[in-house]
Design an enzyme around this catalytic site. Structure first.
Site, PDB file in Angstrom:
ATOM      1  NE  ARG A 174      -3.714  -2.090   2.716  1.00  0.00           N
ATOM      2  CZ  ARG A 174      -3.657  -3.360   3.035  1.00  0.00           C
ATOM      3  NH1 ARG A 174      -2.301  -3.774   3.626  1.00  0.00           N
ATOM      4  NH2 ARG A 174      -4.512  -4.413   2.895  1.00  0.00           N
ATOM      5  CE  LYS A 213      -7.868  -1.081   5.287  1.00  0.00           C
ATOM      6  NZ  LYS A 213      -8.566  -1.041   3.874  1.00  0.00           N
ATOM      7  CG  HIS A 257      -4.963   0.992  -3.590  1.00  0.00           C
ATOM      8  ND1 HIS A 257      -4.287   1.100  -2.460  1.00  0.00           N
ATOM      9  CD2 HIS A 257      -5.851   0.396  -3.636  1.00  0.00           C
ATOM     10  CE1 HIS A 257      -4.631   0.051  -1.630  1.00  0.00           C
ATOM     11  NE2 HIS A 257      -5.750  -0.769  -2.355  1.00  0.00           N
ATOM     12  NE  ARG A 289      -3.374  -3.362  -1.652  1.00  0.00           N
ATOM     13  CZ  ARG A 289      -2.997  -4.328  -0.711  1.00  0.00           C
ATOM     14  NH1 ARG A 289      -1.605  -4.341  -0.678  1.00  0.00           N
ATOM     15  NH2 ARG A 289      -3.758  -5.042   0.089  1.00  0.00           N
ATOM     16  CG  HIS A 348      -6.761  -8.579   0.742  1.00  0.00           C
ATOM     17  ND1 HIS A 348      -6.957  -8.779  -0.542  1.00  0.00           N
ATOM     18  CD2 HIS A 348      -6.500  -7.273   1.072  1.00  0.00           C
ATOM     19  CE1 HIS A 348      -6.455  -7.951  -1.224  1.00  0.00           C
ATOM     20  NE2 HIS A 348      -6.571  -6.757  -0.295  1.00  0.00           N
ATOM     21  CE1 TYR A 405      -6.787  -5.970  -7.148  1.00  0.00           C
ATOM     22  CE2 TYR A 405      -7.133  -7.337  -5.149  1.00  0.00           C
ATOM     23  CZ  TYR A 405      -6.849  -6.458  -5.804  1.00  0.00           C
ATOM     24  OH  TYR A 405      -6.398  -5.186  -4.783  1.00  0.00           O
TER      25      TYR A 405
END
Length: 434
Positions: free
Chosen positions: A251, A276, A382, A385, A408, A417
């Site tokens: 990120r 995150k 982003h 990414r 995640h 994705y």
């Protein structure tokens, strides 16, 4: 000109109107509520008669309804929660102080009103968040929304407000200020933190407010040719950052806050600290970047040596405290991999620090490079990414491995994705290609 039926507009908006009949108002309060409602109906009728488009009439009337709801909330707050007059907006950041000196004989037997400024309340909220380990970004955002909430309610103390005031505030943001869904939720989370976590107040159900659901959008993905064009418009540190974002899938803030100690050249790894959700993870260090990274680390070491010679050389390390912090602030390993160009002075300690590169600089740089490269898609950090994740799926990597690399918590976040990768069509061909 064709006019719009006011009844139709009213029926559309009636579910958003706070009706005073639900409350036991009497006397002057009831008369005032009656006038508010009558005025609302007249204004909706005027708007409807002057509009030729139904949606426009509803949109303009919704703003009027938001104003009516705020007025009703203020009226109801006076009935159910007396207005607190000892809460004024000022710069006095001292904590609770008595209104007047209280004799010793009365201190134990009589509780007196207290004066607390808005700034003092915000200081206490900030201190509370830091003891709970909230990130500085979350801290700043929540404080901004708490202050706006207090200002919206005429600088009354939050403990003297109720769920109706929260509903009016959020509805005002949505219907009048037209904020985005993410902004709406951030404001709601900030106010709810104030009540549920800090003040520990149990609120009544908010039946007249429903937060907008987040729209599901497919990510913007650059193909390999577009990535190559983008990189031709970058150079130096800008190019290295772009390659790291695309080559590792990290990120933006994870890249900006990298420290020299996070790079392991021998193992070919990058250690992400407190990503995150406060989670750590390991990423691959692209082999093609090893030489560039070593050269960049040497240049950062030279900058650090000059800072030390000038009596500077310190960085902020949020997770270290006390003697450990003092011992490591000047170490090379804890210096930011992408340092800022200027030294800044901390307001609390009056010490000089060198921060990391600002994230908006990276955002503006990539956007400008994308325009110069003639890329019609929106180029932002982003999307690199997203491009990283899509490229790995198309190369045959499994989605579980990708989930670990992306950091995640839920596999459903990673599975988006699959919709943008070439494998998403399951090998099916278009009828035009048959």
């Amino acid at each position: 000109m064709k006019t719009i039926c006011p009844v139709s507009v009213w029926n559309t908006l009636s579910s958003e109107v706070f009706f005073y009949s639900e409350f036991n108002l009497t006397g002057l309060k009831l008369d005032k509520a009656n006038r508010y409602l009558a005025s609302l109906k007249r204004r909706i009728m005027t708007i409807s008669n002057g509009s030729s488009d139904f949606d426009t009439a509803v949109s303009e009337s919704r703003i009027v309804v938001a104003g009516y709801n705020k007025a009703m909330n203020d009226l109801l707050a006076e009935v159910y929660e007396p207005i607190r007059t000892d809460f004024e907006l000022n710069m006095n950041v001292s904590n609770l102080v008595p209104v007047a000196p209280v004799p010793v004989s009365e201190r134990l037997s009589e509780s007196r009103a207290k004066v607390e400024s808005i700034e003092a309340l915000l200081v206490r909220v900030q201190e509370f968040m830091r003891t709970k380990g909230y990130s500085r970004k979350t801290e700043q955002a929540y404080l901004i929304w708490i202050k706006r909430y207090i200002s919206f309610n005429n600088n009354r103390h939050p403990s003297k407000l109720n769920h109706l005031n929260i509903e009016a505030f959020i509805n005002h943001l949505v219907n009048v200020d037209k904020v985005a869904i993410a902004t709406q939720r951030q404001a709601f989370n900030g106010v709810m933190f104030l009540y549920l976590k800090f003040l520990q107040v149990k609120l009544d159900p908010m039946s007249s407010m429903k937060l907008s659901s987040k729209q599901v959008k497919l990510p913007t993905v650059l193909n390999k040719d577009e990535v190559a064009k983008l990189f031709t418009e970058l150079s130096g540190t800008q190019l290295l950052i772009g390659k790291l974002l695309y080559g590792t899938g990290m990120r933006l803030m994870e890249c900006a806050t990298l420290r020299i100690r996070d790079i392991d050249f021998q193992r070919g790894e990058i250690h992400i600290h407190s990503g995150k959700g406060g989670k750590d993870r390991i990423l691959m260090l692209p082999k093609t970047l090893t030489a560039e990274m070593k050269e960049h680390v040497n240049s950062v070491a030279d900058i650090h040596a000059k800072d030390l010679a000038n009596g500077w050389g310190k960085v902020v390390i949020p997770w270290l405290k006390g003697n450990k912090l003092k011992a490591r602030q000047s170490e090379l390993g804890y210096q930011f991999l992408f340092p800022a160009s200027k030294i800044y002075v901390d307001k609390d300690s009056n010490e000089c620090f060198r921060h990391h590169i600002h994230e908006t600089y990276i955002q503006k740089t990539l956007r400008s490079a994308g325009l110069k490269a003639g890329i019609t898609k929106g180029v932002y950090p982003h999307c690199l990414r997203h491009s990283f994740a899509t490229a790995l799926l198309e190369a045959g990597y499994d989605i579980r491995s990708l989930q670990e690399l992306m950091g995640h918590s839920d596999i459903s976040t990673t599975s988006v994705y699959l919709h943008v990768a070439n494998i998403s069509a399951n090998g099916c061909r278009s009828p035009l290609d048959l």
